[in-house]
Write a protein that holds these residues in place. Structure first.
Motif, PDB file in Angstrom:
ATOM      1  N   LEU A 171       0.731  -1.190  -0.010  1.00 19.89           N
ATOM      2  CA  LEU A 171       0.035   0.050  -0.198  1.00 19.89           C
ATOM      3  C   LEU A 171       0.849   1.244  -0.236  1.00 19.89           C
ATOM      4  O   LEU A 171       0.465   2.206  -0.660  1.00 19.89           O
ATOM      5  CB  LEU A 171      -0.934  -0.074   1.033  1.00 19.89           C
ATOM      6  N   GLU A 172       1.802   1.243   0.641  1.00 19.67           N
ATOM      7  CA  GLU A 172       2.740   2.351   0.674  1.00 19.67           C
ATOM      8  C   GLU A 172       3.507   2.390  -0.577  1.00 19.67           C
ATOM      9  O   GLU A 172       3.498   3.792  -1.206  1.00 19.67           O
ATOM     10  CB  GLU A 172       3.906   2.206   1.670  1.00 19.67           C
ATOM     11  N   ARG A 173       3.833   1.584  -1.480  1.00 18.47           N
ATOM     12  CA  ARG A 173       4.367   1.786  -2.791  1.00 18.47           C
ATOM     13  C   ARG A 173       3.183   2.324  -3.630  1.00 18.47           C
ATOM     14  O   ARG A 173       3.448   3.215  -4.615  1.00 18.47           O
ATOM     15  CB  ARG A 173       4.888   0.255  -3.252  1.00 18.47           C
ATOM     16  N   GLU A 174       2.014   1.838  -3.443  1.00 15.73           N
ATOM     17  CA  GLU A 174       0.779   2.318  -4.434  1.00 15.73           C
ATOM     18  C   GLU A 174       0.883   3.675  -4.170  1.00 15.73           C
ATOM     19  O   GLU A 174       0.479   4.616  -4.874  1.00 15.73           O
ATOM     20  CB  GLU A 174      -0.184   1.416  -4.019  1.00 15.73           C
ATOM     21  N   ALA A 175       0.624   4.161  -2.820  1.00 12.89           N
ATOM     22  CA  ALA A 175       0.333   5.502  -2.520  1.00 12.89           C
ATOM     23  C   ALA A 175       1.680   6.483  -2.825  1.00 12.89           C
ATOM     24  O   ALA A 175       1.243   7.545  -3.209  1.00 12.89           O
ATOM     25  CB  ALA A 175       0.350   5.565  -0.692  1.00 12.89           C
ATOM     26  N   ALA A 176       2.695   6.115  -2.755  1.00 11.10           N
ATOM     27  CA  ALA A 176       3.721   6.925  -3.529  1.00 11.10           C
ATOM     28  C   ALA A 176       3.767   6.909  -4.812  1.00 11.10           C
ATOM     29  O   ALA A 176       4.091   8.096  -5.660  1.00 11.10           O
ATOM     30  CB  ALA A 176       5.184   6.136  -3.112  1.00 11.10           C
ATOM     31  N   ALA A 177       3.544   5.984  -5.684  1.00 13.31           N
ATOM     32  CA  ALA A 177       3.122   6.006  -6.950  1.00 13.31           C
ATOM     33  C   ALA A 177       2.164   6.976  -7.387  1.00 13.31           C
ATOM     34  O   ALA A 177       2.243   7.720  -8.467  1.00 13.31           O
ATOM     35  CB  ALA A 177       2.904   4.608  -7.692  1.00 13.31           C
ATOM     36  N   LEU A 178       1.023   7.086  -6.733  1.00 14.18           N
ATOM     37  CA  LEU A 178      -0.239   7.820  -6.800  1.00 14.18           C
ATOM     38  C   LEU A 178       0.271   9.442  -6.245  1.00 14.18           C
ATOM     39  O   LEU A 178      -0.724  10.191  -6.364  1.00 14.18           O
ATOM     40  CB  LEU A 178      -1.247   7.259  -5.964  1.00 14.18           C
ATOM     41  N   GLY A 179       1.228   9.542  -5.345  1.00 13.79           N
ATOM     42  CA  GLY A 179       1.440  10.690  -4.822  1.00 13.79           C
ATOM     43  C   GLY A 179       0.751  11.093  -3.429  1.00 13.79           C
ATOM     44  O   GLY A 179       0.493  12.096  -3.208  1.00 13.79           O
ATOM     45  N   VAL A 180       0.186   9.907  -2.996  1.00 10.32           N
ATOM     46  CA  VAL A 180      -0.291  10.338  -1.686  1.00 10.32           C
ATOM     47  C   VAL A 180       0.636  10.064  -0.636  1.00 10.32           C
ATOM     48  O   VAL A 180       1.244   8.956  -0.571  1.00 10.32           O
ATOM     49  CB  VAL A 180      -1.797   9.077  -1.799  1.00 10.32           C
ATOM     50  N   SER A 181       0.508  10.855   0.215  1.00 11.43           N
ATOM     51  CA  SER A 181       1.495  10.961   1.419  1.00 11.43           C
ATOM     52  C   SER A 181       0.746  10.198   2.436  1.00 11.43           C
ATOM     53  O   SER A 181      -0.379  10.594   3.006  1.00 11.43           O
ATOM     54  CB  SER A 181       1.826  12.194   1.693  1.00 11.43           C
ATOM     55  N   THR A 182       1.495   9.336   3.157  1.00 13.96           N
ATOM     56  CA  THR A 182       1.172   8.365   4.330  1.00 13.96           C
ATOM     57  C   THR A 182       1.835   9.179   5.777  1.00 13.96           C
ATOM     58  O   THR A 182       1.536   8.724   6.616  1.00 13.96           O
ATOM     59  CB  THR A 182       1.394   7.027   4.093  1.00 13.96           C
ATOM     60  N   ASP A 183       2.797  10.381   5.359  1.00 14.97           N
ATOM     61  CA  ASP A 183       3.265  10.797   6.654  1.00 14.97           C
ATOM     62  C   ASP A 183       2.703  12.197   6.691  1.00 14.97           C
ATOM     63  O   ASP A 183       1.973  12.832   6.088  1.00 14.97           O
ATOM     64  CB  ASP A 183       4.797  10.775   6.199  1.00 14.97           C
ATOM     65  N   LEU A 184       3.084  12.883   7.852  1.00 13.32           N
ATOM     66  CA  LEU A 184       2.794  14.064   8.124  1.00 13.32           C
ATOM     67  C   LEU A 184       3.466  15.085   7.026  1.00 13.32           C
ATOM     68  O   LEU A 184       4.569  14.693   6.554  1.00 13.32           O
ATOM     69  CB  LEU A 184       3.462  14.749   9.584  1.00 13.32           C
ATOM     70  N   PRO A 185       2.783  16.212   6.484  1.00 16.33           N
ATOM     71  CA  PRO A 185       3.385  16.970   5.325  1.00 16.33           C
ATOM     72  C   PRO A 185       4.575  17.676   6.004  1.00 16.33           C
ATOM     73  O   PRO A 185       4.555  18.810   5.793  1.00 16.33           O
ATOM     74  CB  PRO A 185       2.296  17.637   5.172  1.00 16.33           C
ATOM     75  N   VAL A 186       5.879  17.165   6.116  1.00 14.92           N
ATOM     76  CA  VAL A 186       6.844  17.818   6.743  1.00 14.92           C
ATOM     77  C   VAL A 186       7.543  18.837   5.563  1.00 14.92           C
ATOM     78  O   VAL A 186       7.866  19.592   5.860  1.00 14.92           O
ATOM     79  CB  VAL A 186       7.838  16.843   7.414  1.00 14.92           C
ATOM     80  N   ARG A 187       7.277  17.975   4.507  1.00 14.78           N
ATOM     81  CA  ARG A 187       7.927  18.640   3.324  1.00 14.78           C
ATOM     82  C   ARG A 187       7.233  19.892   2.661  1.00 14.78           C
ATOM     83  O   ARG A 187       7.743  20.900   2.138  1.00 14.78           O
ATOM     84  CB  ARG A 187       8.175  17.690   2.053  1.00 14.78           C
ATOM     85  N   ASN A 188       5.897  19.988   3.401  1.00 16.41           N
ATOM     86  CA  ASN A 188       5.394  21.523   3.060  1.00 16.41           C
ATOM     87  C   ASN A 188       5.087  22.295   4.208  1.00 16.41           C
ATOM     88  O   ASN A 188       4.668  23.710   3.874  1.00 16.41           O
ATOM     89  CB  ASN A 188       3.749  20.957   2.820  1.00 16.41           C
ATOM     90  N   ARG A 189       6.248  22.110   5.191  1.00 16.85           N
ATOM     91  CA  ARG A 189       6.339  22.972   6.393  1.00 16.85           C
ATOM     92  C   ARG A 189       7.204  24.203   5.690  1.00 16.85           C
ATOM     93  O   ARG A 189       8.127  23.762   5.116  1.00 16.85           O
ATOM     94  CB  ARG A 189       6.789  22.374   7.461  1.00 16.85           C
ATOM     95  N   MET A 190       6.828  25.137   6.326  1.00 15.36           N
ATOM     96  CA  MET A 190       7.872  26.446   5.793  1.00 15.36           C
ATOM     97  C   MET A 190       8.895  26.528   6.803  1.00 15.36           C
ATOM     98  O   MET A 190       8.787  26.250   7.894  1.00 15.36           O
ATOM     99  CB  MET A 190       6.727  27.662   5.800  1.00 15.36           C
ATOM    100  N   THR A 191       9.981  27.080   6.177  1.00 12.85           N
ATOM    101  CA  THR A 191      11.198  27.078   6.902  1.00 12.85           C
ATOM    102  C   THR A 191      11.078  28.724   7.365  1.00 12.85           C
ATOM    103  O   THR A 191      10.209  29.348   6.949  1.00 12.85           O
ATOM    104  CB  THR A 191      12.493  27.173   5.849  1.00 12.85           C
ATOM    105  N   VAL A 192      11.902  28.960   8.438  1.00 13.20           N
ATOM    106  CA  VAL A 192      11.880  30.185   8.815  1.00 13.20           C
ATOM    107  C   VAL A 192      12.314  31.447   7.680  1.00 13.20           C
ATOM    108  O   VAL A 192      11.617  32.340   7.800  1.00 13.20           O
ATOM    109  CB  VAL A 192      13.060  30.616  10.230  1.00 13.20           C
ATOM    110  N   GLU A 193      13.128  31.046   7.025  1.00 12.92           N
ATOM    111  CA  GLU A 193      13.516  31.750   5.672  1.00 12.92           C
ATOM    112  C   GLU A 193      12.176  31.988   4.864  1.00 12.92           C
ATOM    113  O   GLU A 193      11.907  33.162   4.542  1.00 12.92           O
ATOM    114  CB  GLU A 193      14.526  31.656   4.978  1.00 12.92           C
ATOM    115  N   GLN A 194      11.304  31.262   4.644  1.00 15.17           N
ATOM    116  CA  GLN A 194      10.148  31.357   3.838  1.00 15.17           C
ATOM    117  C   GLN A 194       9.060  32.142   4.513  1.00 15.17           C
ATOM    118  O   GLN A 194       8.389  32.861   4.003  1.00 15.17           O
ATOM    119  CB  GLN A 194       9.790  29.836   3.497  1.00 15.17           C
ATOM    120  N   MET A 195       9.006  31.956   6.021  1.00 15.03           N
ATOM    121  CA  MET A 195       8.095  32.569   6.626  1.00 15.03           C
ATOM    122  C   MET A 195       8.421  34.005   6.683  1.00 15.03           C
ATOM    123  O   MET A 195       7.589  35.035   6.555  1.00 15.03           O
ATOM    124  CB  MET A 195       8.209  32.154   8.074  1.00 15.03           C
ATOM    125  N   MET A 196       9.774  34.498   6.915  1.00 20.09           N
ATOM    126  CA  MET A 196      10.148  35.811   6.679  1.00 20.09           C
ATOM    127  C   MET A 196       9.953  36.359   5.363  1.00 20.09           C
ATOM    128  O   MET A 196       9.530  37.700   5.304  1.00 20.09           O
ATOM    129  CB  MET A 196      11.807  35.725   7.073  1.00 20.09           C
TER     130      MET A 196
END
Length: 83
Positions: A31-56
């Motif tokens: 299921l994780e392989r299938e989710a990855a192939a479909l672009g469905v994340s099973t993790d917390l959206p860590v990669r979408n979190r803004m950095t301090v620099e982006q917030m500034m």
């Protein structure tokens, strides 16, 4: 709780026994392989979190926007409280 068909459960058990894993682990990995192939994340959206620099950078963009209401913050609050 999912209810798998007998055939699906047997297939999972057979493949899991062949590779030396538990059926649950095997199904999860598939299921994780299938989710990855479909672009469905099973993790917390860590990669979408803004950095301090982006917030500034967002703060700088917002502060550079034109001011449409020249009222002071106190005047704006007073107007809001009157409503």
């Amino acid at each position: 709780m999912l209810q798998l068909t007998h055939d699906t459960e047997q297939l999972a058990r057979t493949v899991a026994a062949r590779v030396g894993r538990r059926p649950d682990d095997l199904i999860r990995a598939a299921l994780e392989r299938e989710a990855a192939a479909l672009g469905v994340s099973t993790d917390l959206p860590v990669r979408n979190r803004m950095t301090v620099e982006q917030m500034m950078a967002v703060g700088e963009k917002v502060s550079a926007l034109p001011l449409f209401d020249p009222s002071s913050p106190k005047e704006i609050l007073d107007d809001l409280n009157e409503q």
